[in-house]
Scaffold this motif. Sequence first.
Motif, PDB file in Angstrom:
ATOM      1  N   UNK A  66      -7.076 -77.170  17.576  1.00  0.00           N
ATOM      2  CA  UNK A  66      -7.375 -78.560  17.258  1.00  0.00           C
ATOM      3  C   UNK A  66      -7.507 -79.451  18.476  1.00  0.00           C
ATOM      4  N   UNK A  67      -7.099 -78.963  19.638  1.00  0.00           N
ATOM      5  CA  UNK A  67      -7.201 -79.757  20.870  1.00  0.00           C
ATOM      6  C   UNK A  67      -8.179 -79.155  21.868  1.00  0.00           C
ATOM      7  N   UNK A  68      -8.269 -77.840  21.914  1.00  0.00           N
ATOM      8  CA  UNK A  68      -9.132 -77.140  22.871  1.00  0.00           C
ATOM      9  C   UNK A  68     -10.324 -76.538  22.140  1.00  0.00           C
ATOM     10  N   UNK A  69     -11.442 -76.460  22.835  1.00  0.00           N
ATOM     11  CA  UNK A  69     -12.642 -75.842  22.295  1.00  0.00           C
ATOM     12  C   UNK A  69     -13.264 -74.929  23.344  1.00  0.00           C
ATOM     13  N   UNK A  70     -13.492 -73.682  22.957  1.00  0.00           N
ATOM     14  CA  UNK A  70     -14.147 -72.738  23.850  1.00  0.00           C
ATOM     15  C   UNK A  70     -15.625 -72.642  23.463  1.00  0.00           C
ATOM     16  N   UNK A  71     -16.476 -72.588  24.462  1.00  0.00           N
ATOM     17  CA  UNK A  71     -17.912 -72.446  24.216  1.00  0.00           C
ATOM     18  C   UNK A  71     -18.523 -71.650  25.351  1.00  0.00           C
ATOM     19  N   UNK A  72     -19.743 -71.223  25.150  1.00  0.00           N
ATOM     20  CA  UNK A  72     -20.403 -70.439  26.192  1.00  0.00           C
ATOM     21  C   UNK A  72     -21.899 -70.736  26.200  1.00  0.00           C
ATOM     22  N   UNK A  73     -22.474 -70.590  27.369  1.00  0.00           N
ATOM     23  CA  UNK A  73     -23.911 -70.710  27.554  1.00  0.00           C
ATOM     24  C   UNK A  73     -24.362 -69.415  28.212  1.00  0.00           C
ATOM     25  N   UNK A  74     -24.841 -68.501  27.420  1.00  0.00           N
ATOM     26  CA  UNK A  74     -25.198 -67.185  27.957  1.00  0.00           C
ATOM     27  C   UNK A  74     -26.383 -67.265  28.918  1.00  0.00           C
ATOM     28  N   UNK A  75     -27.230 -68.243  28.737  1.00  0.00           N
ATOM     29  CA  UNK A  75     -28.358 -68.391  29.661  1.00  0.00           C
ATOM     30  C   UNK A  75     -27.872 -68.754  31.061  1.00  0.00           C
ATOM     31  N   UNK A  76     -26.739 -69.443  31.129  1.00  0.00           N
ATOM     32  CA  UNK A  76     -26.158 -69.835  32.423  1.00  0.00           C
ATOM     33  C   UNK A  76     -25.034 -68.904  32.846  1.00  0.00           C
ATOM     34  N   UNK A  77     -24.752 -67.897  32.030  1.00  0.00           N
ATOM     35  CA  UNK A  77     -23.669 -66.962  32.360  1.00  0.00           C
ATOM     36  C   UNK A  77     -22.353 -67.696  32.594  1.00  0.00           C
ATOM     37  N   UNK A  78     -22.084 -68.674  31.749  1.00  0.00           N
ATOM     38  CA  UNK A  78     -20.947 -69.563  31.946  1.00  0.00           C
ATOM     39  C   UNK A  78     -20.216 -69.785  30.625  1.00  0.00           C
ATOM     40  N   UNK A  79     -18.898 -69.875  30.720  1.00  0.00           N
ATOM     41  CA  UNK A  79     -18.076 -70.196  29.555  1.00  0.00           C
ATOM     42  C   UNK A  79     -17.255 -71.431  29.892  1.00  0.00           C
ATOM     43  N   UNK A  80     -16.945 -72.214  28.871  1.00  0.00           N
ATOM     44  CA  UNK A  80     -16.256 -73.485  29.071  1.00  0.00           C
ATOM     45  C   UNK A  80     -14.999 -73.548  28.213  1.00  0.00           C
ATOM     46  N   UNK A  81     -14.079 -74.388  28.643  1.00  0.00           N
ATOM     47  CA  UNK A  81     -12.910 -74.711  27.842  1.00  0.00           C
ATOM     48  C   UNK A  81     -12.731 -76.220  27.899  1.00  0.00           C
ATOM     49  N   UNK A  82     -13.059 -76.882  26.802  1.00  0.00           N
ATOM     50  CA  UNK A  82     -12.840 -78.316  26.697  1.00  0.00           C
ATOM     51  C   UNK A  82     -11.417 -78.544  26.210  1.00  0.00           C
ATOM     52  N   UNK A  83     -10.651 -79.290  26.981  1.00  0.00           N
ATOM     53  CA  UNK A  83      -9.248 -79.514  26.665  1.00  0.00           C
ATOM     54  C   UNK A  83      -9.027 -81.005  26.449  1.00  0.00           C
ATOM     55  N   UNK A  84      -8.661 -81.367  25.247  1.00  0.00           N
ATOM     56  CA  UNK A  84      -8.400 -82.755  24.890  1.00  0.00           C
ATOM     57  C   UNK A  84      -6.931 -82.948  24.533  1.00  0.00           C
ATOM     58  N   UNK A  85      -6.507 -84.178  24.503  1.00  0.00           N
ATOM     59  CA  UNK A  85      -5.122 -84.518  24.135  1.00  0.00           C
ATOM     60  C   UNK A  85      -4.132 -83.647  24.902  1.00  0.00           C
ATOM     61  N   UNK A  86      -4.313 -83.570  26.191  1.00  0.00           N
ATOM     62  CA  UNK A  86      -3.481 -82.693  27.004  1.00  0.00           C
ATOM     63  C   UNK A  86      -2.038 -83.158  27.007  1.00  0.00           C
ATOM     64  N   UNK A  87      -1.153 -82.183  27.053  1.00  0.00           N
ATOM     65  CA  UNK A  87       0.289 -82.416  27.041  1.00  0.00           C
ATOM     66  C   UNK A  87       0.894 -81.806  28.305  1.00  0.00           C
ATOM     67  N   UNK A  88       2.037 -82.306  28.739  1.00  0.00           N
ATOM     68  CA  UNK A  88       2.683 -81.702  29.923  1.00  0.00           C
ATOM     69  C   UNK A  88       2.905 -80.192  29.765  1.00  0.00           C
ATOM     70  N   UNK A  89       3.105 -79.754  28.527  1.00  0.00           N
ATOM     71  CA  UNK A  89       3.319 -78.322  28.280  1.00  0.00           C
ATOM     72  C   UNK A  89       2.064 -77.491  28.536  1.00  0.00           C
ATOM     73  N   UNK A  90       0.924 -78.131  28.693  1.00  0.00           N
ATOM     74  CA  UNK A  90      -0.306 -77.418  29.012  1.00  0.00           C
ATOM     75  C   UNK A  90      -0.431 -77.109  30.504  1.00  0.00           C
TER      76      UNK A  90
END
Length: 122
Positions: A66-90
């Motif tokens: 519910x806070x992080x989202x993983x995605x990928x762009x195979x054309x760019x050979x790249x994967x992403x991790x969008x991290x929202x509502x970050x907490x100190x425990x992260x």
Amino acid sequence: QVQLVESGGGLVPAGGSLRLSCAASGRTVSRYTMGWFRQAPGKERDIVAATSWNGDFRYYSNSVKGRFTVSRDNAKNTVYLQMNSLEPEDTAVYYCAAGELYSTSKQGYDYWGQGTQVTVSS
């Protein structure tokens, strides 16, 4: 061989956002499962998120769902991790990994990046 390089880490206040990127080189990872793991000092390296080669299957640990989202762009050979509502425990070093088969276990990954530090201040 696959080389993975993470970027996008840094210091962010609690509640903030970061987007991590993992760029692959050496060979295409378009058919690989890509995973994000993290390791805090004195703790095990645990999975955070994973995506199958086509994005049809995605996994999130309960702690980031519910806070992080993983995605990928195979054309760019790249994967992403969008991290929202970050907490100190992260706060941890975040690693990108590539594996030939879909897995949520670190043993299932064949290639690893060097990691990028994420620090969330309270």
